[in-house]
Design an enzyme around this catalytic site. Structure first.
Site, PDB file in Angstrom:
ATOM      1  N   ASP A  59      40.883  17.377 -30.858  1.00 26.30           N
ATOM      2  CA  ASP A  59      41.903  16.352 -31.037  1.00 26.30           C
ATOM      3  C   ASP A  59      41.739  15.639 -32.376  1.00 26.30           C
ATOM      4  O   ASP A  59      40.691  15.030 -32.628  1.00 26.30           O
ATOM      5  CB  ASP A  59      41.798  15.347 -29.887  1.00 26.30           C
ATOM      6  N   HIS A  66      43.767  16.221 -26.959  1.00 27.30           N
ATOM      7  CA  HIS A  66      44.126  14.828 -26.720  1.00 27.30           C
ATOM      8  C   HIS A  66      44.282  14.524 -25.232  1.00 27.30           C
ATOM      9  O   HIS A  66      45.107  15.139 -24.548  1.00 27.30           O
ATOM     10  CB  HIS A  66      45.443  14.544 -27.451  1.00 27.30           C
ATOM     11  N   SER A  72      45.007   7.681 -25.386  1.00 29.85           N
ATOM     12  CA  SER A  72      45.543   7.534 -26.727  1.00 29.85           C
ATOM     13  C   SER A  72      45.675   6.049 -27.056  1.00 29.85           C
ATOM     14  O   SER A  72      44.716   5.305 -26.898  1.00 29.85           O
ATOM     15  CB  SER A  72      46.881   8.269 -26.849  1.00 29.85           C
TER      16      SER A  72
END
Length: 1427
Positions: free
Chosen positions: A946, A971, A682
């Site tokens: 995601d 994710h 991320s």
């Protein structure tokens, strides 16, 4: 007067209507004032971008020779609508007429295709409108100039100056860039050269204009009126009052309103105020008059708004109360429709420009409020053009493509342009306001609005007269002076790594024990509000900690502590430090093993990231013997800076320098120089990629899982992916969500409905009587945040997400047919709130409570504090605001980006939309976003479920950048332990990362990646030119992002898994030698199939016998894990003047004689390319003479091939080939006859090979066949060959058809047969140059006299020696010899192509199909050229 207006979503009577379209081509004369204007028509090509298209349409133009005294200057107005064009030319006070009189020029006005009488089709559907684009219009200008030069018998050196207002000014300015040899200069008024999807700045400038002209009271009156409208809109009684006040039909109290209906009404009542500012003191409208109306206390504010509409539009402009009314004005596809030109204009906004005049700034400072989101305009685009596949992302991409192609405002690279903008004009926000070149003049006209210096009949002011004087002065310069030699300005200004001050050389107590009384060990009060997804971040952070217990059974080698870190790396007067937490695990470390660094993200970090041996990157640590580290992000968790109250040092760049100093400190402490590879997921995944980009001297590779490397204010794509992911799983589930949110919006429109919502969702507090924009936004964003969290982590391999709380659980609830969809949404709200909080006590429903909670988050502990800290980073670096601005989505459009901008203002008492946009632009400039990412050796895994993948890098052309979009995962799923339930893509991407890690380490061990101790030359700010250098390992001074080669002793030796010789590295997934790697690459790339020589399929493959059976050698490659999908084409890796493979034409191992010979041959080709760059492009002299020129053209410099004007080589091209031939070694020793023949053959060889090489380098990706002169033919779909039945009927003349057929048919044949073979060879520039020379000498041998044959043999021998030596230097002895043989064999293919070319030219010359000049006749005969 009528002018081209950038409309909002409404049809304005300010847009001209011209019924029908004129087919009569005769000149028509009309008179206005004392100046006579003539009307003309000419045949314009419909599709300039398709060489094979012969369809024309009739385009109209106006002209006047009233002031003409010479044939040396023409003034051309680029406009859209005829009546206003005539006004420009007939009004003696207009700028174009004044300059025509001053210089004795002829004036013209060219009508834009599709507008007025220049409509190519009777219907304006999506199929016909695809020929409407700015690029087609720019080519129209060029074609018109060519036509006019002949039609009006202008001098050969005539100079054309273009005028334009608004979009016409944009076209004029861009046309100067594209055709600088035709267009001498441009006067561009109010030209928005930067295009933008969400043009919120327009309404922001409307407010500025009203404030400057009418004062604060006027702004307050208008703002209050729109607040009153918004309040009335929330009740049935209020909507009845609005219906009465604005004479609405249908009435608001008698319809079931949608968001589109309400927004259509808002757009209607905004329009008169917008246009009175844009055209203040023009067309009889004035801002001061509007302010007087709004200050009239005899009427209500609502009634005053209605009176303003009547004043501006004289009661003729409709006020819409339904979305269907708006569509009815746009959806008539007839070109004779009253509103056809509004439809045409809106097509260009939907497919190129954007320019959606939204209110997406913030909630409190907008004069209109948050009433018109970009989603409204997206809906219009989709509904007006339903068959055009338009969406928010296609519009976004079109705008980005436009700005990238043309250069937008800051990067406008043309010259000889005067840009003027009116101070009040809202369009000026997208105009060019600064210049880096003296010939590009910027002038801001005080007290002026849109096009004030250009509009005919305007009253002039001192400032407008000054603008006129500037224009005239520049025209005088362009007209009376020699042409400006500079036609291109380099506007690039790449970001460079700033100097950091780093640690002290050996700081005391640099590494310390982790204190017991650290923030994460303390007790804190609980927040009063529920935990939820905020700004895309769930309560546990973007990267949930993996499973496991970090406190038990700690292994030997585990270490946790703090690192003494600088607070500010860029201020040497700041001597403050903080303690940054880190974890270390060396339990798997081996001697000389690498270091793996997991980068901390936006939350407290857990030791489980270095302890859970099943985590993906820890399995690689075990495999490669790595020492593992994790460095917590500054400010988060236990790594607080001071008392964490001053957030000015919280940003990604400071963290990257934290990582750099940490790496250097570990290296000093361990006294080793082991390589470092970074990992992250991320936000920390983006940082991993940026670490490799910013510090390539410290990090050899990076893995960036789910990294959003593209910063963006309005991240509307997020909810688009959420919808797609849900719909992919179950479309009925998505439909039910939409039905539920639609019902919620209907209920929200009444007091009773809001009471029902309060009960249904257990809102705390319940809705009151007064409703603000932010109340609606906060409520809807709170509810859809549940869907965000469920989708974002659906099926992730950690914690509860591994088996629940994702899309399946969501849809299980939403598909409950016993409840209504809205009840199911309420139940899902309870489900997710309970998941995040351990129970459900209601739904938070007061925006101010959220603001207070974020402000005070640090008192609730590090986990809550992370919400505040991440909000700071989104407001100051990234945006990432997940709005509903994407159009007709399942969540509607109730939460535009305004709320998030407002949140930044309210939490930090700072920021606005302009400042946030500027910060985010700089973030993308610094790191390159996803399109200009500058790093190497990075793997980018993303999951297509995601939503964050929409901001990730998942397509790229560089071999060392490896993106992979995993189908069916969310994710950071690749980071967690593997499970049997994993989708296939997870295993693929893990193997892909593993393979790349092995390759990076092999590179390091072989010395192709610099160790951190390598001293590299780095320029210290302020010491440029002094030669000052610093060691890269001991400083944060900026270094080049290009990897510097260095040698390292003690490289680990591997055996080739194919032939058992020494392996040089991992190739395509397996350790192998260069020869076996090249064999595998060639087999896969050329798709070669072999047969076993024995038929038994079991031949022995070793070093001695690897050449015996290619079938069994290939099978052994596959058996030993070489992967076909890792063989990547090298196409597109060349750019003009830059070659990424080899940087020098020979190496030190070549003999001096061969080196000089290779250098000479390469220089010959380089000089030929430089000559072509000079002749056929607008490149600067600096670009032409700098370095080796390996490609004469950049992609934007290519031009369409037009067979009608092709007459073979031009004289300048003969001169180029004459110089090339003269430079051949021993050429002067040949007889005149042999020189003549070699010259002719060289022309043919170069014609064939240059076209193939240029096509391979920059054309093949876009299916373009590129010729030696930079012209191209689009080959997909294939053009007509001329052999098709009825082909001749498509050409007006037989000789034109014969010329076309004889020119294009060989090119099609070459594209299908010769070019693929050439491309498969993947020739380097040096190989191509040597092969060209070899072909020239090879083909002339049998026509030479005896002395010439001896010279020829000598040259062929030297060239073959050079090819062999060059290939062996690059590929090794055996593989080099194979490659040299392949190159030599290619001579016969080129020989065939040249003979085909010569035959074609002879046929065309003999039958007089092509009017070649005398030199081409000489080329085709045997007479001596050199005597």
């Amino acid at each position: 007067m009528i002018v081209f207006i950038f409309l909002v979503a409404l049809v304005s009577t300010c847009t001209a209507y011209r019924p029908g379209f004129q087919k009569n081509r005769e000149i028509v004369t009309s008179s206005s004032s004392a100046i006579t204007v003539n009307v003309g028509y000419f045949n314009q090509k419909l599709d300039h971008l398709n060489l094979m298209s012969n369809v024309n349409f009739t385009q109209r133009y106006l002209y006047s020779d009233h002031y003409t005294t010479n044939k040396k200057l023409a003034l051309l107005l680029i406009s859209e609508e005829t009546s206003f064009e005539a006004g420009f030319l007939t009004d003696e006070s207009s700028q174009i007429a004044k300059n025509a009189q001053r210089f004795g020029a002829t004036t013209f006005a060219l009508e834009h295709r599709f507008y007025g009488d220049s409509k190519p089709f009777p219907y304006l559907n999506s199929t016909s409108l695809r020929y409407l684009s700015s690029l087609q219009a720019i080519f129209d200008i060029s074609e018109f100039i060519n036509y006019a030069n002949k039609q009006f018998n202008f001098d050969s050196d005539v100079k054309w100056v273009l005028f334009g207002i608004g979009y016409g000014g944009v076209l004029a300015a861009e046309a100067r860039k594209v055709f600088p040899n035709q267009i001498t200069g441009v006067i561009a008024s109010s030209a928005p050269v930067k295009h933008v999807y969400d043009f919120w700045q327009y309404n922001d400038q409307v407010a500025v204009g009203i404030e400057n002209i009418g004062g604060d009271n006027c702004v307050a009156n208008i703002s209050q009126a729109f607040k009153d409208v918004a309040n009335l809109m929330t009740t049935v009684e209020g909507r009845a009052n609005l219906s009465d006040a604005f004479r609405l039909n249908p009435r608001f109290d008698q319809t079931n309103l949608t968001a589109n209906d309400i927004q259509s009404f808002y757009a209607s009542i905004m329009l008169p105020i917008q246009q009175v500012v844009q055209f203040n003191n023009e067309f009889g409208v004035q801002v001061s008059r509007v302010c007087n109306i709004m200050a009239n206390n005899n009427y209500t504010s609502i009634q005053n708004l209605y009176l303003v509409n009547n004043y501006v539009f004289s009661g003729q402009e409709p006020i819409f109360s339904s979305y269907s009314q708006v569509l009815s004005y746009y959806t008539d596809v007839s070109s004779t429709s009253q509103y056809s030109e509004a439809r045409i204009s809106f097509w260009q906004r939907c497919t190129e420009f954007g320019f959606f005049f939204t209110t997406n700034s913030d909630n409190t400072n907008s004069i209109f409020g948050a009433i018109l989101p970009s989603s409204y305009f997206v809906n219009l685009c989709m509904d007006i053009f339903p068959d055009a596949s338009i969406s928010a992302t296609t519009i976004r991409d079109a705008v980005e493509t436009y700005n990238s192609f043309y250069g937008a405002a800051d990067d406008y690279s043309g010259t000889n342009v005067v840009f003027t903008n009116g101070w009040y004009d809202p369009m000026g926000r997208m105009g060019k306001t600064t210049s880096k070149d003296i010939s590009v003049v910027i002038f801001l006209i005080a007290e002026a609005s849109y096009g004030a210096d250009m509009l005919a009949g305007n009253g002039t002011t001192l400032y407008i007269e000054q603008a006129h004087a500037i224009a005239t002065d520049n025209i005088n310069t362009w007209f009376n002076n020699p042409p400006n030699p500079v036609t291109f300005v380099n506007t690039t200004n790449p970001w460079t790594r700033p100097q950091g001050f780093g640690q002290q050389s050996v700081p005391v107590a640099q590494f310390s024990a982790l204190p017991e009384d650290r923030p994460t060990k303390r007790q804190y009060p609980k927040s009063k509000l529920n935990k939820k997804v905020l700004l895309g971040r769930p309560p546990h952070g973007f990267k949930p900690a993996p499973d496991g217990n970090e406190l038990s059974d700690l292994p030997v080698g585990f270490e946790q502590g703090t690192f003494r870190q600088r607070v500010d790396h860029f201020d040497n007067t700041n001597s403050n430090y903080f303690q940054q937490k880190y974890f270390k695990n060396s339990q798997w470390a081996k001697p000389n093993g690498p270091n793996f660094l997991m980068i901390g993200g936006e939350g407290p970090e857990s030791a489980r990231w270095v302890l859970n041996e099943n985590i993906t990157y820890l399995t690689w640590a075990q495999k490669y013997g790595a020492t593992v580290y994790l460095l917590e992000h500054r400010y988060y968790g236990d790594s607080i800076v001071g008392d964490n109250s001053n957030l000015q040092w919280l940003n990604s760049l400071q963290m990257l320098y934290d990582l750099a100093d940490f790496i250097r400190a570990v290296n000093r402490k361990s006294t080793t120089q082991a390589p470092w590879i970074t990992f992250g997921g991320s936000y920390s995944g983006a940082m991993s990629a940026w670490m490799r980009e910013v510090f390539p001297d410290l990090v050899i590779g990076a893995v960036a899982s789910s990294g959003p490397v593209y910063a963006k204010t309005d991240f509307y794509e997020y909810l688009m992916v959420v919808e797609t992911s849900i719909r992919t799983y179950n479309s009925t589930c998505a439909d039910n969500i939409k039905a539920g949110f639609d019902q919620m919006r209907i209920l929200f429109n009444t007091k009773e409905g809001r009471a029902n919502l309060s009960t249904l969702f257990t809102l705390k507090p319940a809705f009151g009587d007064t409703i603000r924009d932010v109340d609606k936004q906060y409520f809807f964003s709170t509810i859809y945040s549940n869907f965000q969290g469920a989708v974002q982590y659906s099926g992730d391999n950690t914690g509860p997400y591994a088996y629940g709380y994702g899309i399946p659980d969501m849809c299980n609830i939403m598909l409950n047919s016993t409840n209504t969809p809205i009840q199911n949404i309420a139940n899902f709200n309870v489900f997710m709130t309970t998941f995040y909080n351990g129970g459900f006590g209601g739904t938070d429903n007061l925006y101010e409570d959220m603001v207070d909670d974020i402000k005070n988050a640090q008192q609730y502990g590090p986990d809550s504090a992370a919400g505040l800290l991440w909000t700071w980073q989104t407001c100051t670096e990234f945006g990432y605001f997940q709005s509903s601005d994407s159009g007709n989505g399942i969540f509607g459009s109730a939460c535009p980006v305004n709320m998030f901008v407002q949140l930044c203002e309210d939490v930090f008492n700072d920021f606005n939309r302009a400042s946030i946009d500027g910060i985010i632009d700089y973030t993308n400039y610094r790191y390159g976003s996803r399109n200009q990412y500058r790093g190497t050796n990075v793997v980018f895994p993303n999951g297509n479920v995601d939503p964050w993948h929409a901001l990730g890098l998942y397509t790229y052309g560089e071999d060392t950048i490896v993106p992979y979009l995993i189908d069916g995962t969310a994710h950071c799923a690749d980071m967690y332990p593997a499970r049997p339930e994993d989708v296939p893509g997870l295993k693929i991407v893990r193997d892909l990362v593993d393979t790349n890690i092995a390759q990076w380490l092999a590179q390091y061990n072989s010395g192709t990646v610099p160790p951190t101790s390598t001293t590299t030359t780095t320029v210290i700010p302020g010491t440029q030119g002094t030669g000052a250098t610093v060691p890269a390992g001991n400083s944060s001074v900026a270094t080049s992002t290009t990897t510097v080669a260095a040698t390292t002793s003690g490289a680990t030796k591997m055996k080739c898994s194919i032939c058992d010789s020494s392996a040089t590295s991992l190739h395509f997934g397996a350790p192998s030698c260069k020869a076996c790697a090249a064999f595998f690459r060639r087999t896969v790339a050329l798709d070669i199939t072999y047969e076993c020589i024995t038929g038994k399929m079991d031949c022995e493959v070793n070093f001695e016998r690897r050449m015996a059976c290619k079938h069994c050698r290939y099978e052994k490659c596959i058996k030993n894990n070489m992967k076909r999908d890792m063989v990547q084409s090298k196409k597109g890796r060349y750019e003009a003047g830059v070659l990424e493979r080899e940087d020098s034409p020979c190496t030190s191992s070549a003999s001096e004689e061969v080196r000089k010979f290779i250098d000479h041959i390469v220089k010959m080709d380089s000089n030929l390319n430089k000559s072509r760059r000079m002749a056929f492009t607008d490149s600067t002299l600096f670009d032409i003479f700098s370095g080796t020129c390996k490609m004469p053209f950049e992609k934007h410099q290519l031009r369409p091939f037009d067979f009608r004007f092709y007459n073979g080589y031009q004289k300048q091209e003969y001169v180029m080939m004459f110089n090339y031939s003269n430079a051949m070694p021993d050429f002067q020793q040949l007889s005149n006859a042999d020189q003549n023949f070699l010259f002719r053959i060289a022309c043919g060889v170069d014609f064939v090979m240059s076209s193939a090489f240029y096509t391979y380098c920059i054309g093949i990706e876009n299916n373009l066949l590129i010729s030696h002169d930079g012209t191209y033919i689009q080959m997909l779909p294939l053009p007509l060959s001329g052999d098709e039945p009825g082909a001749a009927s498509m050409f007006p003349k037989k000789d034109e058809f014969e010329k076309y057929k004889n020119l294009v048919r060989p090119k099609v044949k070459s594209w299908l047969e010769f070019v693929p073979s050439f491309v498969r060879m993947e020739f380097t520039f040096e190989e191509n140059a040597l092969l060209k020379a070899l072909c020239c000498w090879h083909m002339v041998y049998f026509n030479f006299d005896e002395a010439g044959k001896e010279i020829c043999n000598n040259q062929k021998t030297k060239i073959m020696q050079s090819i062999l030596q060059h290939c062996q230097d690059k590929r090794g002895e055996e593989e080099g010899a194979i490659r040299a043989g392949e190159i030599a064999l290619f001579v016969s293919l080129i020989n065939d192509e040249v003979m085909e070319l010569v035959s074609t030219l002879i046929i065309m010359s003999f039958f007089e199909i092509m009017e070649g000049d005398t030199l081409i006749q000489e080329i085709l005969r045997t007479s001596s050229l050199f005597s």
